[in-house]
Design a protein around this motif. Structure first.
Motif, short mmCIF file in Angstrom:
data_model
loop_
_atom_site.label_atom_id
_atom_site.label_comp_id
_atom_site.label_asym_id
_atom_site.label_seq_id
_atom_site.Cartn_x
_atom_site.Cartn_y
_atom_site.Cartn_z
N VAL A 170 0.82 -1.22 0.00
CA VAL A 170 0.00 0.00 0.00
C VAL A 170 0.85 1.27 0.00
N LEU A 171 1.66 1.43 1.02
CA LEU A 171 2.40 2.69 1.17
C LEU A 171 3.37 2.91 0.01
N LYS A 172 4.07 1.87 -0.38
CA LYS A 172 5.06 2.03 -1.45
C LYS A 172 4.42 2.38 -2.79
N PRO A 173 3.43 1.61 -3.28
CA PRO A 173 2.83 1.98 -4.58
C PRO A 173 2.09 3.31 -4.58
N LEU A 174 1.58 3.73 -3.40
CA LEU A 174 0.90 5.03 -3.32
C LEU A 174 1.88 6.18 -3.09
N HIS A 175 3.16 5.84 -2.97
CA HIS A 175 4.21 6.84 -2.73
C HIS A 175 3.96 7.62 -1.43
N MET A 176 3.45 6.89 -0.43
CA MET A 176 3.21 7.50 0.88
C MET A 176 4.51 7.42 1.69
N VAL A 177 5.46 8.24 1.29
CA VAL A 177 6.83 8.14 1.80
C VAL A 177 6.98 8.65 3.24
N ASN A 178 5.96 9.36 3.73
CA ASN A 178 6.02 9.89 5.10
C ASN A 178 5.34 8.98 6.11
N SER A 179 4.80 7.87 5.63
CA SER A 179 4.01 6.97 6.48
C SER A 179 4.82 5.75 6.87
N SER A 180 4.67 5.34 8.12
CA SER A 180 5.38 4.16 8.60
C SER A 180 4.80 3.73 9.94
N PHE A 181 5.32 2.62 10.46
CA PHE A 181 4.93 2.17 11.78
C PHE A 181 6.01 2.48 12.82
N HIS A 182 7.11 3.07 12.35
CA HIS A 182 8.21 3.45 13.24
C HIS A 182 8.72 4.81 12.81
N PRO A 183 7.95 5.87 13.10
CA PRO A 183 8.29 7.20 12.60
C PRO A 183 9.42 7.86 13.40
N ASP A 184 9.95 8.92 12.83
CA ASP A 184 10.88 9.79 13.53
C ASP A 184 10.07 10.60 14.54
N ALA A 185 10.32 10.38 15.82
CA ALA A 185 9.50 11.02 16.86
C ALA A 185 9.52 12.53 16.77
N ASP A 186 10.63 13.09 16.33
CA ASP A 186 10.74 14.55 16.26
C ASP A 186 9.80 15.15 15.22
N LYS A 187 9.34 14.32 14.28
CA LYS A 187 8.43 14.80 13.24
C LYS A 187 6.96 14.54 13.58
N CYS A 188 6.72 14.02 14.78
CA CYS A 188 5.36 13.62 15.17
C CYS A 188 4.71 14.61 16.11
N VAL A 189 3.40 14.74 15.97
CA VAL A 189 2.59 15.47 16.93
C VAL A 189 2.37 14.56 18.14
N PRO A 190 2.63 15.03 19.36
CA PRO A 190 2.48 14.16 20.53
C PRO A 190 1.02 13.89 20.86
N THR A 191 0.80 12.79 21.56
CA THR A 191 -0.55 12.49 22.04
C THR A 191 -0.59 12.75 23.54
N THR A 192 -0.65 11.72 24.35
CA THR A 192 -0.86 11.92 25.79
C THR A 192 0.38 12.44 26.51
N TYR A 193 0.14 12.94 27.71
CA TYR A 193 1.23 13.44 28.56
C TYR A 193 0.92 13.12 30.01
N ASP A 194 1.92 12.64 30.73
CA ASP A 194 1.83 12.59 32.19
C ASP A 194 3.22 12.85 32.76
N LYS A 195 3.24 13.25 34.01
CA LYS A 195 4.51 13.67 34.62
C LYS A 195 5.52 12.54 34.71
N GLU A 196 5.02 11.32 34.88
CA GLU A 196 5.93 10.18 35.04
C GLU A 196 6.62 9.81 33.72
#
Length: 332
Positions: free
Chosen positions: A172-198
């Motif tokens: 899917v991702l390769k033939p659609l040229h979805m080059v920014n998509s993966s299951f192991h992204p660069d964390a610095d390029k990601c929008v964060p989800t949850t947050y807790d102090k721990e």
């Protein structure tokens, strides 16, 4: 086209603090309109959302962008049939009347509760899921459940010998040229989800507990993607003759009900009508959704991190339905 009411509704979501920020886009005959408002994160410090190429945890959009496409590709290649019993591939499953079609349309009737689910390891979780039962809802009720797409992923692995997430990348991702998509992204390029102090910010790591446990065998969640790539996917669904993964006939199947009793599901997507106008849509728990209006070739892609800083933020769900209805009304 102008979508003034929809844009005002999205702005109000941010102004009311329902979501930190939104990256959204409209596709229509005038092309693609992209917008960016609000913040990337609120804690431990406020950071504006200034980059429209940031990557989001897709959550259940994984089902339609990834797993659905893989299953349909295997069907086209003659390696699988939608009418196959899932017991042919998962012999531990005790209800052979449940088919691949039931899984992809969420009409499997699978029910039951797994105690301490999030404490199980991969093998224990799969065993527990295979120990669930199919109830009276089989073929007669639509019950949206992750287990359906976890089973589809396991079936794809039985057929190909490869886990579902690498299959999604390859087919899917390769033939659609979805080059920014993966299951192991660069964390610095990601929008964060949850947050807790721990633990701090959850950023670049999947939020879904089952996806955390199942890893590459999870077909229900786990994909990370961005607006650039989702627009490529949506265009491939809007334009069946130009889809590089599936035949035009198969893609048109997304537009129609694929259940036995008109239960409002196509392949992966929910398929319903707004004042007589058919549309398909899918959402993700993290605050993502896609709405596609096939007959007009219009679509809306919405990306937010609504579970930031704290999950589940149920108020967002209350606001999502009228937002989508506003968008649909502006397309009438």
């Amino acid at each position: 086209m102008k979508y003034n009411k929809t844009e005002l509704a999205i702005q109000k979501l941010v102004d009311d603090g329902v979501v930190p920020g939104v990256n959204y886009a409209f596709i229509d005959e005038d092309g693609t309109q992209r917008h960016l408002i609000g913040n990337k994160q609120l804690v431990p410090k406020e950071v504006p959302l200034t980059d429209g190429h940031l990557i989001y945890d897709m959550a259940s959009l994984t089902k339609v962008v990834g797993t659905t496409m893989v299953i349909l590709k295997l069907v086209e290649d003659g390696k699988l049939s939608l009418e196959d019993s899932i017991s042919d591939y998962l012999p531990e499953w005790q209800y052979p009347e449940v088919t691949v079609r039931n899984l992809i349309t969420h009409t499997s009737g699978i029910e039951g509760y797994i105690p301490h689910r999030d404490q199980l390891d991969r093998d224990e979780l799969i065993k527990a899921l295979l120990g669930l039962k199919a109830g009276a809802g089989l073929n007669h009720e639509m019950h949206y459940a992750d287990v359906n797409f976890i089973f589809l992923g396991l079936i794809a692995k039985k057929v190909t010998g490869k886990a579902i997430q690498p299959l999604i990348e390859e087919l899917v991702l390769k033939p659609l040229h979805m080059v920014n998509s993966s299951f192991h992204p660069d964390a610095d390029k990601c929008v964060p989800t949850t947050y807790d102090k721990e633990h701090g910010l959850l950023q670049g790591h999947v939020h879904d507990p089952k996806a955390q446990v199942l890893g590459e065998d999870c077909g229900s969640a786990g994909l990370f993607s961005n607006m650039d790539d989702l627009l490529l996917f949506v265009e491939s669904v809007l334009n069946p003759d130009d889809n590089p993964v599936l035949s035009s006939d198969t893609v048109r199947g997304f537009y129609t009900d694929q259940t036995k009793h008109d239960l409002g599901r196509s392949y992966g997507f929910e398929r319903i009508n707004y004042e007589g106008m058919p549309f398909i849509w899918q959402s993700g728990f993290t605050g993502t959704f896609i709405v596609i209006i096939p007959e007009k070739k219009h679509a809306m892609v919405f990306l937010s991190n609504r579970i930031h800083p704290v999950s589940p933020n149920e108020y967002y769900i209350e606001r999502r339905k009228p937002l989508i209805e506003t968008y649909l009304s502006e397309n009438k």
